[in-house]
Scaffold this active site. Structure first.
Site, PDB file in Angstrom:
ATOM      1  N   ASN A 149       0.801  -1.225   0.000  1.00  0.00           N
ATOM      2  CA  ASN A 149       0.000   0.000   0.000  1.00  0.00           C
ATOM      3  C   ASN A 149       0.839   1.282   0.000  1.00  0.00           C
ATOM      4  O   ASN A 149       0.618   2.170  -0.810  1.00  0.00           O
ATOM      5  CB  ASN A 149      -0.995  -0.008   1.159  1.00  0.00           C
ATOM      6  N   GLY A 226       2.307  -5.606   7.567  1.00  0.00           N
ATOM      7  CA  GLY A 226       1.338  -6.375   6.792  1.00  0.00           C
ATOM      8  C   GLY A 226       0.228  -6.900   7.676  1.00  0.00           C
ATOM      9  O   GLY A 226      -0.081  -6.330   8.738  1.00  0.00           O
ATOM     10  N   SER A 227      -0.358  -7.996   7.258  1.00  0.00           N
ATOM     11  CA  SER A 227      -1.545  -8.517   7.933  1.00  0.00           C
ATOM     12  C   SER A 227      -1.202  -9.148   9.273  1.00  0.00           C
ATOM     13  O   SER A 227      -0.089  -9.633   9.498  1.00  0.00           O
ATOM     14  CB  SER A 227      -2.235  -9.551   7.048  1.00  0.00           C
ATOM     15  N   THR A 228      -2.195  -9.172  10.158  1.00  0.00           N
ATOM     16  CA  THR A 228      -2.023  -9.810  11.461  1.00  0.00           C
ATOM     17  C   THR A 228      -1.784 -11.303  11.307  1.00  0.00           C
ATOM     18  O   THR A 228      -0.972 -11.891  12.044  1.00  0.00           O
ATOM     19  CB  THR A 228      -3.263  -9.556  12.333  1.00  0.00           C
ATOM     20  N   ALA A 229      -2.450 -11.941  10.349  1.00  0.00           N
ATOM     21  CA  ALA A 229      -2.286 -13.387  10.151  1.00  0.00           C
ATOM     22  C   ALA A 229      -0.834 -13.726   9.831  1.00  0.00           C
ATOM     23  O   ALA A 229      -0.253 -14.653  10.408  1.00  0.00           O
ATOM     24  CB  ALA A 229      -3.203 -13.877   9.041  1.00  0.00           C
ATOM     25  N   VAL A 230      -0.231 -12.973   8.921  1.00  0.00           N
ATOM     26  CA  VAL A 230       1.177 -13.212   8.584  1.00  0.00           C
ATOM     27  C   VAL A 230       2.067 -12.827   9.757  1.00  0.00           C
ATOM     28  O   VAL A 230       3.058 -13.496  10.053  1.00  0.00           O
ATOM     29  CB  VAL A 230       1.573 -12.436   7.313  1.00  0.00           C
ATOM     30  N   GLY A 231       1.698 -11.760  10.451  1.00  0.00           N
ATOM     31  CA  GLY A 231       2.472 -11.340  11.607  1.00  0.00           C
ATOM     32  C   GLY A 231       2.524 -12.403  12.694  1.00  0.00           C
ATOM     33  O   GLY A 231       3.557 -12.590  13.348  1.00  0.00           O
ATOM     34  N   GLU A 248       4.303  -4.167  12.419  1.00  0.00           N
ATOM     35  CA  GLU A 248       3.121  -3.310  12.302  1.00  0.00           C
ATOM     36  C   GLU A 248       2.086  -4.088  11.517  1.00  0.00           C
ATOM     37  O   GLU A 248       2.272  -4.359  10.324  1.00  0.00           O
ATOM     38  CB  GLU A 248       3.439  -1.991  11.596  1.00  0.00           C
ATOM     39  N   CYS A 282      -3.283   0.611   6.755  1.00  0.00           N
ATOM     40  CA  CYS A 282      -3.495  -0.075   8.040  1.00  0.00           C
ATOM     41  C   CYS A 282      -4.125   0.846   9.072  1.00  0.00           C
ATOM     42  O   CYS A 282      -4.881   0.396   9.941  1.00  0.00           O
ATOM     43  CB  CYS A 282      -2.181  -0.645   8.554  1.00  0.00           C
TER      44      CYS A 282
END
Length: 480
Positions: A149, A226-231, A248, A282
């Site tokens: 983004n 990036g995304s929480t899932a990947v985090g 983040e 985000c």
């Protein structure tokens, strides 16, 4: 320009797979990239490890010179860079200018703290004749992974402090925006004379390299946006390998409009903070929580403003709403809309899909526990939730697993700040929208929105090692 940058050389990816970077508005081809392999990533870490040994011993003058020259390169090529950011990310000209401005801010701020390594501070001692020296030294090799983004400034937010503090970097931008997020930055540091191997930019994707960026033992810290899932996955791998992380992650940022708020100003902020870059940020306003006393006025004015936003080709400087980044994001957005209607939310403004552009949608009568309210939308879809009291508005704001940014509109500034401390988020802005960033503030989230803080001086702690060295100047008597 379609190659990875490894050991100071522009290196062709050795995979048998290519990736086409396209303009999200019209799907026109920008560049085809031969992807780098897992073996090339592993090689980049070995190179970064060796390069860091020398760079970690560089003088503050050497580091500052490189950072200054990299900044000058970006300034000298401003117009071309803004054009690339706009074309590659599907962002407006305004968004592209903001992104380059933030990139330069992070880079120039890093010059200020390039002297933080090899500082020595004294701490008191309870042992006679003992001197306690607290040293700050480089961490080593940093892994950097940036999103689609705002790829340029979110890459520089890691790269600049890492280099300023004597570290080396293995960086992977999101391949969809590899020019903005990686290649242009590599060109800037190449131009600046950064020694070979200190910055390595890998043009590839996860399908090709798996978890090599995360699990490679050479890396001392993984910086990811990036995304929480990947985090969560990164956190698990880093935990097993005892690596540091700077994460983040996803957001569900609320804009709270209290009963005493200036509605017109709240609408101004909400329009910008919801629809900049089509909602693909985000920190974007994900929920608008409005006190019932001003709810009807707010909805009426917000819908009228959203309806008037221009949309289309982002090469037109008058465009506000451009394309979503890819068809997967479009499909997700359309599913959110479908589900919201099925859940019974009221469509206050019906948008439309025009090619890769989704015009604004506004939903009211949204339940705070609904899928629409609890999901990170990343699309120009506004959700308005009515609160019966100011206290309930705060409860709604906190009823989410995320806690990145937030905002409160009120004419009582003292009470606004008191309420801000009750919002479980890393950042709360009074009488402003949620999308704010600066290189000298503690930027980061709570709960599932991340770990660690960027910004000077907090990032210095994240990217260095603090070491205690004691010097016993007098003979010490021991008990046995």
């Amino acid at each position: 320009m379609n190659k990875s940058y490894i050991n100071g050389e522009w290196t062709r990816g050795k995979s048998n797979r290519n990736y086409d970077i396209t303009n999200p508005f019209d799907d026109s081809l920008i560049m085809t990239v031969p992807l780098a392999t897992k073996e090339q990533v592993a090689e980049a870490f070995e190179i970064a490890k060796e390069a860091q040994k020398a760079w970690g011993k560089s003088t503050v003058e050497e580091r500052r010179s490189v950072l200054h020259k990299a900044a000058n390169y970006l300034k000298e090529n401003r117009d071309e860079i803004v054009n690339v950011i706009s074309r590659e990310t599907g962002g407006t000209i305004l968004k592209a200018n903001v992104e380059l401005h933030l990139t330069l801010e992070f880079l120039e701020e890093s010059i200020k703290y390039a002297d933080e390594i090899y500082t020595v501070k004294e701490a008191p001692s309870h042992v006679e004749g003992k001197l306690n020296h607290i040293h700050r030294i480089p961490l080593g090799v940093v892994t950097s992974i940036s999103p689609f983004n705002f790829p340029m400034n979110l890459s520089m937010r890691t790269i600049a402090p890492a280099i300023a503090l004597g570290n080396s970097v293995v960086h992977k931008p999101d391949i969809q925006v590899g020019l903005s997020g990686g290649i242009i930055l590599a060109k800037a540091f190449e131009h600046a004379g950064l020694p070979k191997g200190v910055l390595n930019v890998i043009m590839t994707d996860v399908e090709e390299i798996g978890d090599e960026l995360l699990a490679n033992p050479i890396s001392k810290l993984i910086s990811f946006t990036g995304s929480t899932a990947v985090g969560r996955k990164i956190g698990e791998i880093a935990g097993r390998n005892l690596k540091r992380v700077a994460l983040e992650l996803g957001g569900n940022s609320p804009l709270i409009v209290l009963s005493d708020a200036d509605v017109d100003r709240a609408v101004d902020a909400a329009i910008f903070g919801k629809f900049i870059h089509q909602g693909q940020i985000c920190m974007i306003i994900n929920r608008i929580i409005v006190h019932q006393d001003v709810h009807e006025e707010f909805v009426t004015k917000f819908v009228e403003r959203a309806k008037a936003l221009t949309y289309g080709d982002t090469s037109d400087p008058n465009t506000v709403i451009g394309p979503l980044v890819n068809k997967t994001q479009m499909a997700k957005a359309l599913k959110f809309i479908e589900d919201a209607k099925a859940e019974g939310a009221t469509v206050a403004l019906e948008g439309q899909r025009i090619g890769n552009v989704l015009t604004p949608y506004v939903f009211t009568n949204v339940n705070n526990s609904s899928k629409l309210a609890q999901s990170e939308l990343f699309a120009p879809i506004a959700t308005i939730i009515k609160a019966e009291t100011d206290e309930q508005a705060i409860e709604f704001a906190n009823d989410t697993e995320h806690g990145l940014s937030s905002a409160i509109f009120t004419n009582d500034l003292q009470r606004g700040e008191e309420l801000a401390l009750q919002v479980d988020a890393g950042m709360t802005h009074i009488n402003d929208q949620t999308v704010n960033d600066a290189p000298d503030i503690p930027f980061g989230g709570n709960k599932a929105s991340g770990l660690g803080r960027f910004g000077n001086p907090w990032v210095v702690e994240e990217f260095t090692i603090t070491k205690w060295v004691s010097v016993q100047t007098k003979y010490r008597q021991f008990a046995f």
